[in-house]
Design an enzyme around this catalytic site. Structure first.
Site, short mmCIF file in Angstrom:
data_model
loop_
_atom_site.label_atom_id
_atom_site.label_comp_id
_atom_site.label_asym_id
_atom_site.label_seq_id
_atom_site.Cartn_x
_atom_site.Cartn_y
_atom_site.Cartn_z
N ARG A 18 18.13 61.61 -6.13
CA ARG A 18 17.90 60.35 -6.82
C ARG A 18 16.53 59.74 -6.52
O ARG A 18 16.07 58.84 -7.20
CB ARG A 18 19.03 59.35 -6.47
CG ARG A 18 20.36 59.71 -7.11
CD ARG A 18 21.54 58.94 -6.52
NE ARG A 18 22.01 59.52 -5.25
CZ ARG A 18 23.06 59.07 -4.56
NH1 ARG A 18 23.73 58.00 -5.00
NH2 ARG A 18 23.42 59.66 -3.44
N TYR A 352 -21.47 50.48 7.29
CA TYR A 352 -20.59 51.55 7.72
C TYR A 352 -21.03 51.99 9.11
O TYR A 352 -22.18 52.42 9.29
CB TYR A 352 -20.64 52.75 6.75
CG TYR A 352 -19.89 53.92 7.32
CD1 TYR A 352 -18.53 53.83 7.58
CD2 TYR A 352 -20.55 55.10 7.66
CE1 TYR A 352 -17.83 54.88 8.15
CE2 TYR A 352 -19.86 56.16 8.23
CZ TYR A 352 -18.50 56.05 8.48
OH TYR A 352 -17.82 57.09 9.05
N ASN A 372 -23.51 59.72 9.50
CA ASN A 372 -22.88 60.51 10.57
C ASN A 372 -22.54 61.93 10.15
O ASN A 372 -22.17 62.74 10.98
CB ASN A 372 -21.62 59.80 11.07
CG ASN A 372 -20.60 59.61 9.96
OD1 ASN A 372 -20.95 59.45 8.79
ND2 ASN A 372 -19.33 59.63 10.33
#
Ligand code: UD1
Ligand code: CA
Length: 453
Positions: A18, A352, A372
């Site tokens: 279900r 960032y 990075n």
């Protein structure tokens, strides 16, 4: 201490059709972890001597890694809840204490309720089975508990097998039983599959126990706690119940939630005293927030730590292994990942910062990006204490900025910067006097000429 007289069997063999999902039902998450883990956690608090998880071949590979602390029994193929318990027979060999039988899709059952079940099983009249009952607003397709005049339980009738009279019964089977382990498998052996589904129902052990001259009893539980999850809508209902519990607990422990209904927690979120959480904040798993932290609106945090007195957001994202130091500030549209931001450092706008160490009281200017990733590997950026990174600096890792150093706005920093040095990478600025005015005049003339033709 281990309770040598207690064992548990958790049924998790069903695919959960279900749910209409490729993920086995019991692995669907609630508050950041699989629903079955919530249940196993509550069971674990009673220190049972053994716990058996019943899986089917179809779900085994996915479920087994999530239930590593339990014995595994395989039901092949699944043929009903009673049949599932029979599959645990070998794993339960030699055990004659009390057996809690639970459904992996009923995950909100608490330790307290399980203890009440255990007590009822050991209580007056030595019942063979204590069944957890509840009265849902909509009894829907739950099994109905049919009691005798003495209030004891005579049998459970499944919705599909019930007649119109039986369907009017409001007391339903929650799916948790505490069974006398000395007779559990004998009772199951006495059941058959002569019913609407053609399956062996666990619920039929009640009638079998009565036929064997034993009594059975009902413990009534809270409907919010025993919600069975068969559909996505019920999953969302359980999530809502759990979130409300987690919000209430956070406030009871001394956090302020400005708009509690919009804050989403994980099962393991830790908030210290006098933490303030603004509207629309989401905590993924593994977040630890110390005292006095302010988390402003619209932040997303997961697997990170925030030390005392820090300020986060609005609109900040702390990704795994962000470690924000005491009194540090992480402002709007800042993403931090796998980085230590030491005491008093500031990353206030549009940045960032990943795979980085930011030294104490360093200031990271607006729009700073740590580059990075070179497309193959991740590299670290080291920023010394007291350094000042100019706005819109790109720090191309691996790179080290010494203590107290300054980088000029707009610089691309590819080489290490010594302590207390200034690094600028943009070329010298040239001004051309009158150029802009001449340019505008020339363009206006060009446009006028075009209009004539
Ligand atoms: C079951 C009960 C019903 C009760 C309801 C409470 C039976 C026959 N019915 O119905 O009385 O009101 O739960 O939520 O017990 N499972 C297996 N092997 C199987 C079948 C099921 O391991 O062959 C597991 C499922 O993975 C699930 C649990 O047993 O975790 C319950 O199965 P489900 O099919 O959801 O039972 P319900 O129809 O909800
Ligand atoms: Ca169910």
């Amino acid at each position: 201490m281990t309770d040598a007289n207690l064992a548990a069997i958790v049924l998790a063999a069903g695919q959960g059709t279900r749910m209409k999902s490729d993920l086995p039902k019991v692995l669907h998450p609630l508050a950041g972890r699989p629903m079955i883990s919530h249940l196993l956690d509550s069971i674990g608090r009673l220190n049972p001597a053994r716990v058996v998880t019943v899986v089917s071949p179809a779900v085994r590979a996915a479920v087994e890694p999530v239930v590593v602390d339990t014995l595994i029994a395989v039901q092949d193929p699944p043929n009903g809840t009673g049949h599932a318990v029979m599959a645990a027979r070998a794993a339960m060999a030699g055990f004659t204490g009390d057996v809690l039988v639970m459904f992996g899709d009923t995950p909100l059952v608490t330790e307290g309720t399980l203890r009440a079940m255990q007590a009822a099983r050991r209580g007056a009249g030595n019942p063979a089975v204590a069944v957890l009952g509840f009265r849902p607003d909509d009894p829907a397709e739950y099994g109905r508990l049919i009691r005798g005049a003495d209030g004891n339980l005579n049998r459970i009738v499944e919705y599909r097998d019930a007649d119109a009279d039986e369907r009017t019964v409001g007391l339903c089977n929650a799916g948790v039983m505490a069974v006398d382990g000395a007779v559990l498998f004998d009772l199951l052996d006495a059941t058959d599959n002569d019913n609407a589904k053609g399956e062996y129902y666990l619920t039929d052990i009640i009638a079998a126990a009565r036929a064997a001259g034993r009594i059975c009893t009902v413990v009534e539980g809270d409907p919010d706690e025993v919600l069975g999850i068969n559909s996505r809508a019920q999953l969302a209902g359980a999530e809502a119940i759990l979130q409300n519990q987690l919000r209430a607990a956070a406030m009871a422990n001394g956090a302020t939630l400005t708009d509690p209904a919009t804050v989403y927690f994980s099962f393991d979120t830790l908030l210290g005293r006098d933490v303030t959480v603004g509207p629309n904040v989401v905590f993924g798993p593994g977040v630890d927030v110390a005292d006095g932290v302010e988390i402003k609106a619209f932040c997303h945090l997961e697997n990170c730590r925030v030390a005392a007195g820090a300020t986060i957001g609005p609109f900040a994202r702390l990704r795994p292994d962000a470690d924000i130091g005491p009194g540090a500030r992480v402002g709007n549209f800042v993403e931090v990942k796998n980085a230590r931001v030491a005491e008093g450092a500031k990353i206030n706008h549009l940045s960032y910062v990943g795979d980085t160490d930011v030294g104490a009281r360093a200031n990271i200017g607006a729009g700073t990006i740590t580059c990075n990733y070179d497309g193959f590997m991740k590299w670290r950026t080291e920023i010394g204490p007291g350094a000042s990174i100019g706005s819109n600096t790109s720090l191309v890792a691996p790179v080290t900025i010494g203590a107290g150093a300054i980088t000029g706005a707009g610089s691309v920093i590819r080489d290490d910067v010594p302590a207390d040095a200034l690094a600028v990478s943009a070329g010298p600025q040239t001004n051309k006097d009158g150029f802009a005015a001449g340019y505008r005049a020339a363009k206006a003339a060009e446009k006028a000429e075009k209009g004539k033709s």
